[in-house]
Structures are given as C-alpha cells and as structure tokens.
Design an enzyme around this catalytic site. Structure first.
Site, mmCIF file in Angstrom:
data_model
loop_
_atom_site.group_PDB
_atom_site.id
_atom_site.type_symbol
_atom_site.label_atom_id
_atom_site.label_comp_id
_atom_site.label_asym_id
_atom_site.label_seq_id
_atom_site.Cartn_x
_atom_site.Cartn_y
_atom_site.Cartn_z
ATOM 1 N N ILE A 292 -16.203 62.414 12.202
ATOM 2 C CA ILE A 292 -15.190 62.618 11.155
ATOM 3 C C ILE A 292 -15.791 63.134 9.859
ATOM 4 O O ILE A 292 -15.085 63.362 8.894
ATOM 5 C CB ILE A 292 -14.425 61.305 10.876
ATOM 6 C CG1 ILE A 292 -15.396 60.189 10.456
ATOM 7 C CG2 ILE A 292 -13.602 60.899 12.072
ATOM 8 C CD1 ILE A 292 -14.697 58.893 10.049
ATOM 9 N N ALA B 261 -19.849 64.296 7.663
ATOM 10 C CA ALA B 261 -21.308 64.312 7.600
ATOM 11 C C ALA B 261 -21.726 63.815 6.234
ATOM 12 O O ALA B 261 -21.233 64.283 5.210
ATOM 13 C CB ALA B 261 -21.844 65.717 7.857
ATOM 14 N N GLY B 262 -22.610 62.821 6.195
ATOM 15 C CA GLY B 262 -23.113 62.282 4.938
ATOM 16 C C GLY B 262 -24.481 62.836 4.615
ATOM 17 O O GLY B 262 -24.988 63.759 5.276
ATOM 18 N N GLU B 263 -25.087 62.262 3.573
ATOM 19 C CA GLU B 263 -26.402 62.718 3.136
ATOM 20 C C GLU B 263 -27.456 62.454 4.200
ATOM 21 O O GLU B 263 -28.403 63.213 4.362
ATOM 22 C CB GLU B 263 -26.785 62.004 1.836
ATOM 23 C CG GLU B 263 -28.162 62.369 1.316
ATOM 24 C CD GLU B 263 -28.542 61.569 0.089
ATOM 25 O OE1 GLU B 263 -29.684 61.706 -0.361
ATOM 26 O OE2 GLU B 263 -27.702 60.793 -0.402
ATOM 27 N N PHE B 264 -27.269 61.371 4.982
ATOM 28 C CA PHE B 264 -28.318 60.974 5.910
ATOM 29 C C PHE B 264 -27.998 61.327 7.360
ATOM 30 O O PHE B 264 -28.876 61.269 8.204
ATOM 31 C CB PHE B 264 -28.550 59.464 5.806
ATOM 32 C CG PHE B 264 -29.064 59.031 4.463
ATOM 33 C CD1 PHE B 264 -30.395 59.163 4.145
ATOM 34 C CD2 PHE B 264 -28.205 58.513 3.505
ATOM 35 C CE1 PHE B 264 -30.880 58.763 2.918
ATOM 36 C CE2 PHE B 264 -28.678 58.107 2.272
ATOM 37 C CZ PHE B 264 -30.022 58.245 1.968
ATOM 38 N N GLY B 265 -26.775 61.678 7.686
ATOM 39 C CA GLY B 265 -26.435 61.991 9.070
ATOM 40 C C GLY B 265 -24.932 62.053 9.250
ATOM 41 O O GLY B 265 -24.155 62.092 8.291
ATOM 42 N N GLU B 266 -24.501 62.052 10.508
ATOM 43 C CA GLU B 266 -23.084 62.183 10.825
ATOM 44 C C GLU B 266 -22.348 60.850 10.658
ATOM 45 O O GLU B 266 -22.943 59.783 10.758
ATOM 46 C CB GLU B 266 -22.913 62.694 12.259
ATOM 47 C CG GLU B 266 -23.418 64.118 12.458
ATOM 48 C CD GLU B 266 -23.367 64.564 13.911
ATOM 49 O OE1 GLU B 266 -22.929 65.696 14.163
ATOM 50 O OE2 GLU B 266 -23.768 63.771 14.781
ATOM 51 N N LYS C 138 -21.704 55.155 10.027
ATOM 52 C CA LYS C 138 -22.651 56.085 9.404
ATOM 53 C C LYS C 138 -23.965 56.029 10.172
ATOM 54 O O LYS C 138 -24.494 54.951 10.427
ATOM 55 C CB LYS C 138 -22.893 55.711 7.944
ATOM 56 C CG LYS C 138 -21.686 55.899 7.036
ATOM 57 C CD LYS C 138 -22.055 55.619 5.589
ATOM 58 C CE LYS C 138 -20.879 55.851 4.656
ATOM 59 N NZ LYS C 138 -21.240 55.611 3.234
ATOM 60 N N ASP D 243 -20.248 56.252 -10.325
ATOM 61 C CA ASP D 243 -19.744 57.464 -9.673
ATOM 62 C C ASP D 243 -18.301 57.253 -9.228
ATOM 63 O O ASP D 243 -17.918 57.621 -8.127
ATOM 64 C CB ASP D 243 -20.632 57.811 -8.473
ATOM 65 C CG ASP D 243 -20.390 59.245 -7.986
ATOM 66 O OD1 ASP D 243 -19.810 60.041 -8.748
ATOM 67 O OD2 ASP D 243 -20.777 59.562 -6.853
#
Length: 949
Positions: free
Chosen positions: A592, A594-599, A618, A711
């Site tokens: 669903i 993709a983040g900074e470290f992976g899918e 994550k 943030d």
C-alpha cells in the site's frame, strides 16, 4: 528498448493464391525496379476484388501482430468521367486457421480489421507512397491469413510487413530476463520472472513487466552480489585482493581495514594480523586492534590521610578508545610481601577506571606498598585467553611504583572497649593501628543517647589527646552510641571506627531520677518545636509568584515519555516499549506504499487466543545497515509508549528474525490530506471540526506526555473507516525536555517550512507551542479539503511573508470561529498561543453548539483559492476552458463543459450558478470553487461587478 519479430516481409515474396482482378506489375521508382500488386477498375460498378496472402504461422505467445503497408492510391479526380464510381480506400481482413487451407478461399471466414485510407493521393504527374500500420488483436490459433479487398479504387500495394513486438532479453538489478513477446490490449502488462546472474542472490523471485509497446517496466525484487562479490556492469565479480565484502548487498567491496591480512580475491572477511585482535563487540568488518602500551608518569602523593595515584594515558592505545585501568597493590612487612586484598579502599574503584587517577585509603603506616597500574582495552581479555599464563610474557601495558607509607596521616581505629561502667559514667579505651607514630595524635569522640522515638538527636563531641576517656553525667540504664576518629595535624578527620554501643548500669539515686524527668520534659518540648518548624517549612515550599504563561496550568501526567535515544543499546528500548511478534502470526496481503526504509503492506495479524485484526506492516528493505535498523525500530520505541484513541496504535515489532517489521493498526482511508482531496466538498463543517477535535485530543495527550511532534501535518494524520483521525509518523519527533522553556534544539536536518512556527525555523527550538502553530496549519488544510498551504509560494517566500505578518486567509466556507482559532495558533509570541487543552475545550464547545459554525469568515477568492485569474501559469490568458479548469483543480469536469457547448472563456464568464449545476457539477464544494473562480475572472476582466453565489 523495443524489439520486433517479423513473421514475413516484402510483398514480392508472397505467394498470392487468390487474385481477383489484381495484377502483378513491374514498376520503376527512383531508378530501381520492383513489383507491385495493382488493381484499377475505377470505371466499373460493384467492384469486389480480393488479394489473399499465403498461410502465416504465428509464434504461440504472439497474440497481437502489426501489419505495415506501403501503397499508392490514385486520385479519383484524375480520371475523366469515373469520379462517381471511383474509390480512394480499400479494406484489410484477417482469418485464423490451425492449418494451411491452400487455395481454398471463402470470404465469410474473414473478418474486417480496418479500412485503409491514404494520407497522400497520387496525381497523374507525381507518385506518392503511403505507409500505414494496423494492429491485429487476440490471435489464438496456429496461423492466419491477411486479405485486401478493393471496392473500386486505383491501388498499388508495394509491400506488406507483418511483425510482433518483444521486450528484448535484458539484465536489470543483476537479474536476467529472457526475450518476451509483448501482450495484447487484454494483457497490457505481462509479468516475467527472471533469475539472478551468477554469484548473485535474491530474497524474493525477481520479476518485471513487459508492456504492449515492448518496453520493460516496474522491476520487483532485487538481486544482490554474494559475500565476496561486487557489482560490475551487470555482473558480480570477485572482490580484488586486499578488499572484501561481508554480506550480500548492493555495496562495493571495501579495502581491508587496518591491521588485517589482505587475502586473495573473493574475501568475505579480513582476519587480524598476528598480535592484533577484534573485541567481542567489534564488527567483523572493522579494523583490528593491538594491546595498549603502559600508562605513563605514575605519581603518588599523600593528602588528608589518603594516597592519590595519578598517571598519563598510554602513548599507544592500540587503535582503540575503550581504554580502562586497573590497580594492583602489594604490601611488604620486612621481607614478606603479599597482596593488599580487601585491606585497602579505592575511590572510585580499583578496576574499570576510565579516569587517570584513583584515591587509596585505609593504608597502614610504616609499610612498603607497591602499586601497579595496567591499561586494558576491549581486546585485552582475548590475549589473556589465547596465551597460557605460564607462557605469557610480562605485561607491556603495566606501570609500577613503590613507596614507603610513613603513616604521617591519622592511624586507623580498630577496636573500642569499656574499661569501667557505672550508672552515670563510662570509661572507654580504643586500639590504634599501627601502634608506633612519629608525632602525637589527637582524637575526636562523638557520642549520643540511643533513642529511636525522637526526631531530633543531640551529639556531644570531645577532642582528646589520648586513646582513653571517662564520660560522666550519663543517664542510668541508658544505651549510648560512640564513634572515634583520629585527627591529622591540620585537624582533618582520618580513619574511623565502627559505631559502638555501650550502656550505663541501672542503679538510680533520687537525684538521678530528677535529672531523667528533666531531660524527658526538655525532649518533649524539643519535639514540639521540631514539629512546628517542619510544618512551617513545608508550607514555605508552596509555589508562589508568576509562572510561564504557556506552561503554568499544565499538570504533568503520571506517565512521561522516555526518549529511546538515551538508551546505550537501542534494542533495549524496543524490547521495553514494544511487543515482540512472531513472523508466523503475520500475513502480508498487498503493498500500500513505500516508506523511507522499505515497503508498507496491508496485512492480517492473528495471534493465538486473540481475534484476527487488519494491520499495516512496515518492512526494512534488504541490505540495511545496523544504524538503519536501529533508526527504523526507534519509531516503534516511541509509538509503544503511547496509548490514546487518536494516536496510531502499535501492535508490535519483529526484531528477533532477519526481516525486521513494525506492525500498527490499519487505517482504511489512509493519509488525511489525500483523503480530503479525493472527497473535496463532500463533508459539512461540523464533520470537519469533529476531525480536528480528534487530532487536537491526540496532540494534547502527547503534550501532556512532555513530547513534541515537530512534523504535525495533514499528511501525517491517518483516517480509518469511521473517519476517526489519528496522529502518526514519529520520525522527526523528539522528547520535550523538562526545563522552563520546554524546547528541543535540533542539530540540523530538514524542517517542514510551511507547517513550522517562525521561532522553530529561526532558532531550531521546538515546543508544544510550535506544535500548536503546526496544528493551525492542519486546521487550514482540513477546512480547505487538502489544499497545499501557501499554494505555489516557495519556502523563501513563505518565511518572508510570515515575518511580514502575513497569515493564510480563511478557506472557502470556513466558520468564523474556526478561522479565529487558526489565527490564535499563528500568533508571533508563542506564549500567547492557546494550549492543546484549550483547543480541545473550544472545539468541544463548537460541536455542542452547531449554530456557532453557521457564521462564515470573510472570503476573497483571488487570495483564498490562489487562482491564476485570467492568465495561465506563464502569465498569458487562458487558451482553453480545460486549461482554466486544470488551474483550479477541477479538470474532471472538462467533458461536462464540452458536452454543454461551453468551449471558450467568454462563454465561461457568462455562466450563472444554475448553468454550472445544469452541466453536472453537483458537489457543493466543487460548485462553489468553480463559481468563485468565475467571480475572480470577472473581477479582473471588469465584465461584471457582482456575481451572486
């Protein structure tokens, strides 16, 4: 890159088995002779001339072929008297078959593909060649025929080329993929599996997709070179001699670190050279270390009854920073030397010292002492294990000094005894060691009555010249506690004895009884005074005076956030705050994001004994470093400390297996900003304020936990299927230190300018008040249905505008009370901004009184929607209605305007509200956006002064 597989080429090579009125004619073009199939019966009616190809065998996977024709069509006007029957087109047909039918021809078996019309027509004096390509779809049998039907044109076919498209054999991300025939329209993307090149491996099967145009797209899965190999031009080659690679990854081989052996090519690790070692906690890829040399300049000085040893660090640390020191002591009486053992005391310790000094006490006078200081490092224990004690050479890491301790400091009191006892007196004597002293010694005797019922204790102190004393005027039958210390020449205390207890005898006289009653009365009075003093002292500590206007009324919660970065081992923080989940309990269903470290996957968590729940998973991409793994899991250490319905819930983590994962609750509607954009205008103000109330409640909880988010933005708010909003994304968040300012100072990194308070931008100081500023921006995003704050202004323009007191205008249809709260959140003085508790209370009040949301804030469409007005992005007037609709993000209605015949901007300017509704714009938010845009256009073009909405 595309490739094509030809099924057959020039028409002159075809065997045309069916030929009705078509002729083979030799022609000359540009000096070269070639053959054409021609037909030119333009003067005759009811023409039906067919030309069929031979059987064309089809490659099994080629279900879609392309037919490229080169042909000439004669202009009908060039024939005298034949213009009524003449045609300038012909038809292309196809028929599938599993076998060659020879010369058998049945028109009913053919189906039409297309009508071929020329782009250029040949006149009498000029020959014009046309090229046309048509697609034949959904072929499924072993072969097919092509046929060309003439119905009265003057045509010459020069060539026919039939081909299919392929994705060529290729190597991508170290995975080899074979040549693949492109799919048809019903299979736009054809999935192809590949294999890793030699000496490469992959955790999942590498895949890629072949498009209908013969292009490779969307590679999935990545091969990585094995340990000892690196990627070089789509190959995995051995690491060169003197370099190594320890694990499968996309990294290059690195040179062997310091003090290691340089092996031949293909090294996985570089072993240590002789005499060098790696500590148990050192990474196998790191350098090797030698033993430290001995400490330098060992000096012993005496002061205040203690011996102070100081030294300098070793000149050679062996390449390490974890240097510690240990102290060994030997004492010699005559010719006999033995270890000091526990007879002496070291401060702060005798082993594991990191400082280059230690204090030694409890020494005996007139004895020779030898002190050895040895330097250690993380590899010292390895050397001692590797070499047997009998064969071990003298330590090169030790430095020794010897001295005679003269005992000029006060001696040690070793024992205390009662010599005589009466009902009112005690005679005491104590032993001194050593017994011989170079100068007279004075003693300090302290004693008190042992009484556990009194809070106030009275001590009596005597300074004595000898090691005995008689104490008089004591209470009969009463226990006393005594302590003796020897004093140095300057009066400072030396070694002390253990506290000893002695009692007077119980025989009483009349006078003694009177004394006891007097003492008791005095003690009661003293107790009363002490109680009064303590009571007054306690009240004096009541907090008074003005306090910080922002934090004055905030009460600290029972639970306070703990920064996981303060843990020496980040894994400890993860285990403390997060639940470990076994991977077998997790089922991944669909990617669903993709983040900074992976899918990021949607999946199912099924823990035995618990109900199955939907979760977001994550993952950490392959080839991660240990630091990336710790950074990845630190977010779980943060989330695991929170428990609130408006904070994203952590289900658990996977850390004890190769593939680390963070598992959270699944939020069906995703990020708030995208969700609002997708549902622009579909929610009433009451619903939007309800969303804001949930976000504010979550932020109040974080603020009460002494936590700053840093943030806060609509993109970091997640929405579930009940429209409940939850704060997420704690990657930039930090703990709010317990100080009067309540700030966190960053050391660098990116700041989300559009959402950040001016003091945080200028000084990188973040507080709960700066989070309140960000919450004001989130309010604006929500009321504007996901509009980008400050529109297309650059970050520099945003900062300049804020410093010049510009604030975002009210969004369209925003309640006045909500906009006033936004402005309060954006006050320049952070101490005057509302707290999250105040914000929650105000939003609750608005929700309890829906009529308070009916008063709408003033709205200026030229500012609030940030419309380009009468010009496009390049400053020129809009060239089309579609361009105007795209500029206000309403391009989905382009077809509605076109179907209604509104195709010019002049027609747009004449539209009323009713006209906009009639073309199919039904959503209130969309209707008003278009109407306000037209209002802005009219205002700038001065065609109308009023536009009723």
């Amino acid at each position: 890159m595309r490739a094509a597989g030809s099924l057959f080429v020039p028409l002159t090579l075809l065997l045309c088995v069916v030929l009705f009125q078509w002729e083979v004619i030799q022609r000359t073009l540009n000096g070269s002779q070639f053959y054409t199939f021609s037909v030119c019966n333009v003067g005759e009616r009811e023409q039906d001339n067919w030309l069929r190809t031979t059987f064309i065998q089809r490659r099994p996977s080629a279900s879609r072929v392309f037919v490229e024709l080169q042909f000439i069509v004669r202009d009908c006007n060039s024939f005298d008297g034949a213009s009524l029957t003449c045609k300038e087109t012909f038809n292309l047909f196809t028929s599938e078959s599993d076998a060659d039918v020879g010369t058998t021809f049945r028109k009913g078996q053919f189906k039409k593909v297309a009508t071929i019309a020329p782009d250029e027509i040949t006149s009498k004096n000029e020959l014009r060649i046309n090229t046309e390509t048509k697609v034949v779809e959904n072929l499924s049998r072993k072969g097919f025929y092509l046929a060309f039907q003439d119905i009265g044109a003057c045509i010459a076919l020069l060539s026919v080329r039939v081909y299919y498209k392929t994705c060529p054999a290729t190597v991508k991300s170290l995975a080899s993929f074979p040549e693949t025939v492109a799919g048809g329209e019903n299979q736009a993307l054809r999935e192809v599996s590949g294999v890793c090149v030699e000496n490469a491996i992959s955790e999942e099967l590498p895949r890629i997709y072949c498009t209908v145009d013969g292009e490779w797209v969307v590679p999935v899965g990545q091969c990585q070179c094995k340990p000892g190999y690196e990627e070089v031009e789509d190959e995995c080659q051995e690491c060169k001699a003197g370099s190594f690679k320890a694990e499968a990854s996309g990294d290059k081989c690195t040179p062997c670190p310091a003090n290691t052996q340089e092996l031949d090519s293909g090294a996985v690790v570089c072993p240590c050279m002789d005499g060098f070692y790696r500590a148990p906690n050192d990474p196998p890829t790191g350098p090797c270390s030698g033993l430290p040399s001995a400490p330098r300049d060992l000096v012993a000085t005496t002061s205040a009854g203690k011996l102070l040893l100081t030294w300098s660090p070793p000149e050679d640390t062996g390449g390490r920073t974890d240097i510690t020191y240990s102290i060994e002591c030997q004492r010699c009486e005559g010719m006999v030397c033995q270890s000091c053992g526990e007879k002496i005391r070291y401060e702060p310790a005798g082993v594991g010292l990191t400082d280059t000094k230690v204090s030694v006490s409890e020494l005996d006078a007139h004895l020779n002492y030898t002190f050895t200081v040895e330097a250690h490092s993380g590899v010292t224990v390895l050397t001692s294990q590797a070499v047997p004690p009998a064969n071990r050479p003298p330590s090169t890491s030790a430095l020794t000094t010897s001295l005679l301790y003269t005992g000029e400091y006060p001696p040690k009191i070793t024992a205390m005894r009662v010599m005589e006892r009466s009902s009112t007196s005690l005679s005491l004597f104590w032993d001194v060691k050593p017994r011989v002293h170079p100068r007279p010694i004075r003693y300090e005797l302290t004693y008190r009555k042992k009484d556990d019922n009194l809070d106030v204790t009275t001590y009596t102190v005597l300074i004595l010249e000898k090691n005995s004393v008689q104490i008089k005027d004591l209470v009969p039958g009463t226990a006393y506690l005594f302590r003796v210390q020897a004093l140095s020449s300057d009066g400072s205390p030396g070694g002390s004895s253990m506290e000893e207890q002695f009692e007077t005898s119980e025989h009483l006289t009349q006078n003694n009884t009177a004394v006891i009653f007097g003492v008791a009365a005095g003690g009661a009075a003293m107790l009363f005074i002490v109680i009064v003093v303590l009571f007054l002292k306690r009240n004096s500590h009541t907090r008074q005076g003005p306090e910080d206007t922002y934090f004055s009324k905030q009460l600290k919660p029972l639970k306070t956030y703990v920064d996981p970065h303060t843990y020496e081992d980040p894994n400890t923080a993860v285990l403390k705050f997060a639940t470990e989940i076994h991977p077998s309990h997790i089922t991944k269903q669909k990617v669903i994001g993709a983040g900074e470290f992976g899918e990021v996957y949607r999946g199912i968590l099924k823990v035995p004994g618990r109900k199955e729940v939907a979760v977001a998973i994550k993952t950490l991409k392959p080839g991660y470093t240990e630091k990336q793994r710790q950074d990845f899991l630190s977010e779980a250490s943060i989330m695991g400390q929170f428990s609130h319905q408006n904070i994203i819930r952590l289900e658990g983590v996977v850390t004890k297996f190769k593939h680390a994962m963070i598992v959270t609750e699944y939020m069906e509607n995703g990020a708030l900003d995208r969700y609002l954009r997708d549902h622009d205008g579909e929610f009433a103000s009451f619903q939007l304020v309800g969303m804001l109330r949930g976000i504010a409640a979550g932020m109040k909880y974080l603020s009460d936990m002494s936590y700053v988010h840093r943030d806060l933005a609509a993109r970091n708010i997640l929405v579930n299927n009940t429209l409940e909003c939850k704060v997420s994304d704690f990657g930039l968040s930090r703990v709010l230190e317990d100080d009067p300012e309540g700030t966190y100072t960053t050391s660098g990194g990116k700041i989300p300018i559009r959402w950040t308070a001016p003091e945080a931008i200028a000084y990188r100081k973040f507080t709960s008040a700066s989070d309140v500023w960000s919450f004001g921006i989130v309010m604006w995003e929500v009321m504007a249905f996901g509009e980008r704050p400050y529109w297309d202004m650059s970050n520099h323009e945003v900062m300049k505008a804020i410093n010049e007191a510009f604030r975002l205008p009210a969004p369209m249809d925003c309640p006045s009370a909500v906009y006033q709260l936004m402005l309060q959140c954006w006050l320049q003085d952070r101490s005057k901004r509302p707290r999250f508790g105040d914000i929650v209370s105000l939003l609750d009040k608005l929700l309890r009184s829906p009529d308070s949301l009916k008063t709408i804030a003033d709205f200026d469409p030229r500012i609030s929607i940030r419309l380009p007005s009468t010009s496009g992005s390049d400053g020129s007037p809009f060239r089309s209605v579609s361009e105007w609709l795209e500029s206000i993000k309403m391009s989905q209605y382009s077809e509605n305007f076109a179907c209604a015949g509104v195709v010019t901007m002049d027609q747009v300017l004449q539209m009323k509200n009713e006209d906009i509704k009639n073309i199919g714009v039904r959503l209130p938010g969309h209707l008003k956006r278009i109407a306000y845009s037209i209002l802005g256009l009219k205002d700038q073009t001065s065609t109308l002064s009023v536009f009723a909405v």
